[in-house]
Design a protein around this motif. Sequence first.
Motif, mmCIF file in Angstrom:
data_model
loop_
_atom_site.group_PDB
_atom_site.id
_atom_site.type_symbol
_atom_site.label_atom_id
_atom_site.label_comp_id
_atom_site.label_asym_id
_atom_site.label_seq_id
_atom_site.Cartn_x
_atom_site.Cartn_y
_atom_site.Cartn_z
ATOM 1 N N LEU A 1 1.269 -1.196 -0.179
ATOM 2 C CA LEU A 1 0.254 -0.321 -0.274
ATOM 3 C C LEU A 1 0.853 1.102 0.130
ATOM 4 C CD1 LEU A 1 -2.933 1.511 0.356
ATOM 5 C CD2 LEU A 1 -2.407 1.121 2.560
ATOM 6 N N ASP A 2 2.225 1.247 0.366
ATOM 7 C CA ASP A 2 3.000 2.386 1.196
ATOM 8 C C ASP A 2 3.405 2.510 -0.412
ATOM 9 O OD1 ASP A 2 2.314 2.938 2.874
ATOM 10 O OD2 ASP A 2 4.024 2.130 4.197
ATOM 11 N N GLY A 3 4.016 1.444 -1.401
ATOM 12 C CA GLY A 3 4.341 2.001 -2.285
ATOM 13 C C GLY A 3 3.862 2.468 -3.383
ATOM 14 N N VAL A 4 2.241 2.208 -3.612
ATOM 15 C CA VAL A 4 0.898 2.501 -4.683
ATOM 16 C C VAL A 4 0.779 4.058 -4.274
ATOM 17 C CG1 VAL A 4 -0.533 2.643 -5.230
ATOM 18 C CG2 VAL A 4 -0.016 -0.011 -4.851
ATOM 19 N N MET A 5 0.672 3.624 -2.833
ATOM 20 C CA MET A 5 0.582 5.445 -2.443
ATOM 21 C C MET A 5 1.646 6.411 -2.544
ATOM 22 S SD MET A 5 -2.747 4.881 -1.413
ATOM 23 C CE MET A 5 -3.376 6.751 -0.842
ATOM 24 N N GLU A 6 2.828 6.124 -2.810
ATOM 25 C CA GLU A 6 4.249 7.091 -3.418
ATOM 26 C C GLU A 6 4.273 7.067 -4.388
ATOM 27 O OE1 GLU A 6 8.676 7.390 -2.566
ATOM 28 O OE2 GLU A 6 7.857 5.747 -2.207
ATOM 29 N N LYS A 7 3.553 6.395 -5.422
ATOM 30 C CA LYS A 7 2.993 6.848 -7.183
ATOM 31 C C LYS A 7 2.541 6.622 -7.541
ATOM 32 C CE LYS A 7 5.702 1.864 -7.905
ATOM 33 N NZ LYS A 7 5.957 1.438 -6.194
ATOM 34 N N LEU A 8 1.612 7.773 -6.637
ATOM 35 C CA LEU A 8 0.349 7.560 -7.923
ATOM 36 C C LEU A 8 0.180 9.236 -7.803
ATOM 37 C CD1 LEU A 8 -2.669 5.995 -5.846
ATOM 38 C CD2 LEU A 8 -2.170 6.003 -8.572
ATOM 39 N N PRO A 9 0.199 10.039 -7.180
ATOM 40 C CA PRO A 9 0.374 11.916 -6.948
ATOM 41 C C PRO A 9 1.252 11.421 -8.303
ATOM 42 C CG PRO A 9 1.199 11.224 -4.606
ATOM 43 C CD PRO A 9 0.822 9.869 -5.634
ATOM 44 N N THR B 1 -7.261 4.735 -14.099
ATOM 45 C CA THR B 1 -6.955 3.780 -13.274
ATOM 46 C C THR B 1 -6.586 3.031 -14.694
ATOM 47 O OG1 THR B 1 -9.445 2.657 -14.106
ATOM 48 C CG2 THR B 1 -9.189 3.392 -11.966
ATOM 49 N N GLY B 2 -6.683 3.439 -16.028
ATOM 50 C CA GLY B 2 -5.974 2.471 -16.354
ATOM 51 C C GLY B 2 -4.631 2.698 -16.845
ATOM 52 N N ALA B 3 -4.863 4.690 -16.796
ATOM 53 C CA ALA B 3 -3.349 4.424 -16.544
ATOM 54 C C ALA B 3 -1.925 3.901 -15.737
ATOM 55 C CB ALA B 3 -2.854 6.272 -16.187
ATOM 56 N N PHE B 4 -2.646 4.131 -14.444
ATOM 57 C CA PHE B 4 -2.186 3.073 -13.687
ATOM 58 C C PHE B 4 -2.049 1.794 -13.833
ATOM 59 C CE2 PHE B 4 -2.105 0.103 -9.890
ATOM 60 C CZ PHE B 4 -0.849 0.871 -9.241
ATOM 61 N N HIS C 1 1.927 -5.539 -13.388
ATOM 62 C CA HIS C 1 1.990 -5.796 -12.116
ATOM 63 C C HIS C 1 2.118 -5.911 -10.652
ATOM 64 C CE1 HIS C 1 3.716 -8.608 -15.238
ATOM 65 N NE2 HIS C 1 5.167 -7.842 -15.886
ATOM 66 N N SER C 2 1.464 -4.756 -10.097
ATOM 67 C CA SER C 2 1.020 -4.446 -9.199
ATOM 68 C C SER C 2 -0.505 -5.358 -8.446
ATOM 69 C CB SER C 2 0.185 -3.105 -9.744
ATOM 70 O OG SER C 2 -0.500 -2.698 -8.343
#
Length: 415
Positions: A341-349, A390-393, A399-400
């Motif tokens: 979760l921490d990794g995803v929340m860091e990548k999202l902004p 969501t598509g861009a992510f 592989h997330s």
Amino acid sequence: MTRQLHGFFGQAGGKAAMNETIQVQMLGEFTIRYGDCVISDSNDRSHRVWSLLAYLLVNRRREFTQEELINLCWSGGTGSSDPANALKSVFHRIRALLDRLEDGLGHRLFLRRSGRYVWNEEVPITLDIEQFEERCRRGDREKEPEARLRAYQAAVGCYRGDLLPRLSGEIWVMPLETYYHGLYAGAVSSAIEILEDCGRTEELAALCRQAVKIEPYKEEFYEHLMCALIENGDNREAMAVYDDMSEMLFSDFGVMPGETLRKLYRQASRTVNDHTLSMDELRMQLQEENSAGGAMLCEYDFFKILYRMQARAVARMGIAVHICLLSVTAKDGSALARRSLDGVMEKLPPLLRGNLRRGDVISRCSVSQFVIMLPQANYENSCMVAERLTGAFYRRYPHSSARLRCMVQPLIPNE
């Protein structure tokens, strides 16, 4: 009748031939210094040896039975088929460890008296935990504020960290760690009160900076630090303190700072000029610094202000504004593992900013969610934006282990 004392590691009936004091540090790390030589548990993996040595040092003014030490090391002797000989082996290793400080030192420190183990009282030794406690007590006894402050400051300076950090899992260490940590927090709070009464804000800020390194989750210390910085006119630094602290709370507990801290942040963020502004000065102050493309990312408190401003505009002008709540979960909809979760929340902004318009606004509103404001966008367009995000992510991170779920709702007008 004189009782004969036998050195456990050899004969030690006479006065210890030592010219210097053994200095023991247990707060923040466990080190033993004698002259220019130092040994530390940080570069020695003999956990049981260091644990027993620490126990003997902390309780050095009393005697120890063999049974007590066996219970300490092997939980009642169940971990060894011959616990008595195993204990002798541990003491032999302790002797070898202390001999690194000076040849033969290990032979002189421990004595046997009537079948019990005792510390050689003729050996001069100081423990930082005893110095720390004495300074705290002196601060409590002193009547004059300045004398009390000096004692508390001396105590705080002695506290380099929690008790025996590499032995913190030991049952006998836990209550002592809590005790000394409580003394530290009390000494800091008392020193803060005196410094505030005297208006010594620079010293107060320095004390609080040190305290939050030891007590990173105690909001009270952050409040005093931010107040001192604001009082000194260092509003940007006060905001930076809040940002770092709120990010830590989000990351570790998924919570927001308390209302008092949020008020201080809003206070620090205000700019009040002490002279009349020209129009050019005003425009320069209002202009966004380091403006970059994409949406605006802001703190959740400021997002709420922007939301309420738009709610007024919607009621008055009838413009379309929608809110998108983006939630991060595991593939099956359950909570994602914290590290993932921490990794995803860091990548999202950066991904969100790059796929939204400059007029859109983003804010993190919980440990696993972002809220996005989409001005001048109807419901259909807002849903398309959500699908694009969501598509861009998924394209960027195919592989997330995370799943992004977006919910779109119209902004509620403020009637």
